[in-house]
Write a protein that holds these residues in place. Structure first.
Motif, PDB file in Angstrom:
ATOM      1  N   GLU A   1      24.578  47.085  33.522  1.00  0.00           N
ATOM      2  CA  GLU A   1      25.868  46.510  33.882  1.00  0.00           C
ATOM      3  C   GLU A   1      26.104  46.683  35.383  1.00  0.00           C
ATOM      4  OE1 GLU A   1      28.948  44.627  34.267  1.00  0.00           O
ATOM      5  OE2 GLU A   1      28.561  44.865  32.110  1.00  0.00           O
TER       6      GLU A   1
ATOM      7  N   LYS B   1      25.974  49.670  37.785  1.00  0.00           N
ATOM      8  CA  LYS B   1      27.004  50.700  37.667  1.00  0.00           C
ATOM      9  C   LYS B   1      26.632  51.715  36.581  1.00  0.00           C
ATOM     10  CE  LYS B   1      29.835  48.788  40.663  1.00  0.00           C
ATOM     11  NZ  LYS B   1      30.182  49.439  41.954  1.00  0.00           N
TER      12      LYS B   1
ATOM     13  N   ARG C   1      25.401  39.629  35.624  1.00  0.00           N
ATOM     14  CA  ARG C   1      26.364  40.741  35.558  1.00  0.00           C
ATOM     15  C   ARG C   1      25.841  41.805  34.594  1.00  0.00           C
ATOM     16  NH1 ARG C   1      32.946  40.984  34.517  1.00  0.00           N
ATOM     17  NH2 ARG C   1      32.996  43.274  34.291  1.00  0.00           N
TER      18      ARG C   1
ATOM     19  N   GLY D   1      28.901  45.388  36.917  1.00  0.00           N
ATOM     20  CA  GLY D   1      30.327  45.510  37.170  1.00  0.00           C
ATOM     21  C   GLY D   1      31.001  44.249  37.661  1.00  0.00           C
ATOM     22  N   THR D   2      30.271  43.392  38.331  1.00  0.00           N
ATOM     23  CA  THR D   2      30.817  42.129  38.834  1.00  0.00           C
ATOM     24  C   THR D   2      29.718  41.077  38.822  1.00  0.00           C
ATOM     25  OG1 THR D   2      31.991  41.062  40.676  1.00  0.00           O
ATOM     26  CG2 THR D   2      30.291  42.659  41.242  1.00  0.00           C
ATOM     27  N   GLY D   3      30.115  39.858  38.580  1.00  0.00           N
ATOM     28  CA  GLY D   3      29.125  38.787  38.532  1.00  0.00           C
ATOM     29  C   GLY D   3      28.661  38.372  39.926  1.00  0.00           C
TER      30      GLY D   3
END
Length: 313
Positions: free
Chosen positions: A228, A216, A277, A230-232
């Motif tokens: 990053e 992201k 993540r 944003g979600t694992g």
């Protein structure tokens, strides 16, 4: 002692991804040079006077593997087989490989990793069986005629991996490695008794890449950078590098990568499966953020009927 019928029933009930369990006496082989963190290459050349009409290749292992026939990966999975952590039970997969075979020499190659850092003499067992166009049958078990050597990758005590891009041999699966001094005969480990071996269906032999995503955003801190997503997700980070120096060491979210110095090179995990993540990419004094050309997140998914409870790693 647990009766054989109950043991097989347990495998059938509690390993739903397994198609069937068989009582087997695997012809185990291993590499004497291996230590608890070692990944190993195994290779054997088989010669056929005519192209086999039918051929089945069964590989049983206590770890993880890639398997190649004449340089071609016979599976569509990227991490095989599916197993829980920590587990080094005997799991196997059978492949129909006649489409990969030819008249003359045929090279069967296995890239093995322990399922977690520990040493086992029982690393892989391979069976090649089939028939030719005249119906003549053949059957070969792995033995000391197989060759082995330590691979260019190893596990790390912290749960990551290390690999040396400078020593990568792209054609070792074709039997073309000229460093014969590094190859030795495999050691045989006699099976003292028959085992209940879980045989997995070829179509569901391991983890597959379901999606490839981009970060992201990223944050730069001196000569390090955080990416990053944003979600694992459970999977791998694949980084494309440019203008890295030969021998330069770069750390990529659990992977310690030694650069080859080629114009473009890619670094990625292979035998470990972390949750990703926010990923740190940094290196030694030669590393520059500008060397990172692309960062991708490879989301891995197990077969649809793999148990959703518990952690695979």
């Amino acid at each position: 002692m647990i009766p054989r019928r109950l043991l097989i029933l347990w495998f059938i009930l509690f390993m739903p991804v397994v198609m069937w369990a068989q009582v087997w006496r695997p012809a185990w082989i291993g590499c004497e040079r291996a230590v608890s963190f070692s990944c190993v290459w195994f290779s054997r050349t088989y010669t056929f006077k005519t192209k086999p009409l039918r051929a089945s290749l069964t590989l049983i292992t206590t770890g993880l593997f890639d398997i190649y026939v004449n340089g071609r990966n016979v599976s569509t999975s990227v991490l095989m087989p599916c197993r829980q952590y920590p587990d080094d039970g005997a799991l196997g997969v059978s492949y129909q490989i006649e489409r990969f075979l030819r008249r003359g020499n045929n090279v069967i190659s296995v890239f093995y990793s322990p399922s977690f850092p520990h040493l086992s003499k029982r690393q892989v067992a391979v069976n090649l069986a089939g028939c030719d166009a005249l119906g003549r049958k053949f059957c070969y078990d792995s033995d000391a005629s197989w060759l082995c050597r330590l691979a260019d990758r190893r596990l790390l005590p912290n749960g990551g991996e290390a690999t040396d891009g400078a020593s990568l041999l792209s054609d070792w699966t074709l039997g073309s490695d000229n460093s014969l001094a590094l190859w030795t005969n495999a050691s045989e480990t006699e099976s003292c008794a028959e085992e209940a071996v879980c045989l997995m269906p070829e179509r569901e032999d391991g983890w597959k890449v379901s999606r490839i995503i981009s970060p992201k955003y990223f944050d730069t801190e001196h000569d390090s950078v955080w990416y990053e997503f944003g979600t694992g997700f459970r999977g791998w980070i694949r980084v494309t590098l440019r203008d890295a120096k030969p021998g330069e060491v770069i750390n990529i979210g659990g992977l310690e990568y030694v650069c080859s110095g080629q114009m473009d090179e890619q670094a990625c995990l292979k035998f470990t499966l972390p949750v990703c993540r926010r990923v740190l990419v940094c290196g030694d004094e030669s590393f520059r953020v500008s060397q990172v050309q692309k960062v991708e997140g490879l989301i891995l998914e197990p077969p649809t009927d793999w148990p959703k409870t518990g952690s695979p790693w």
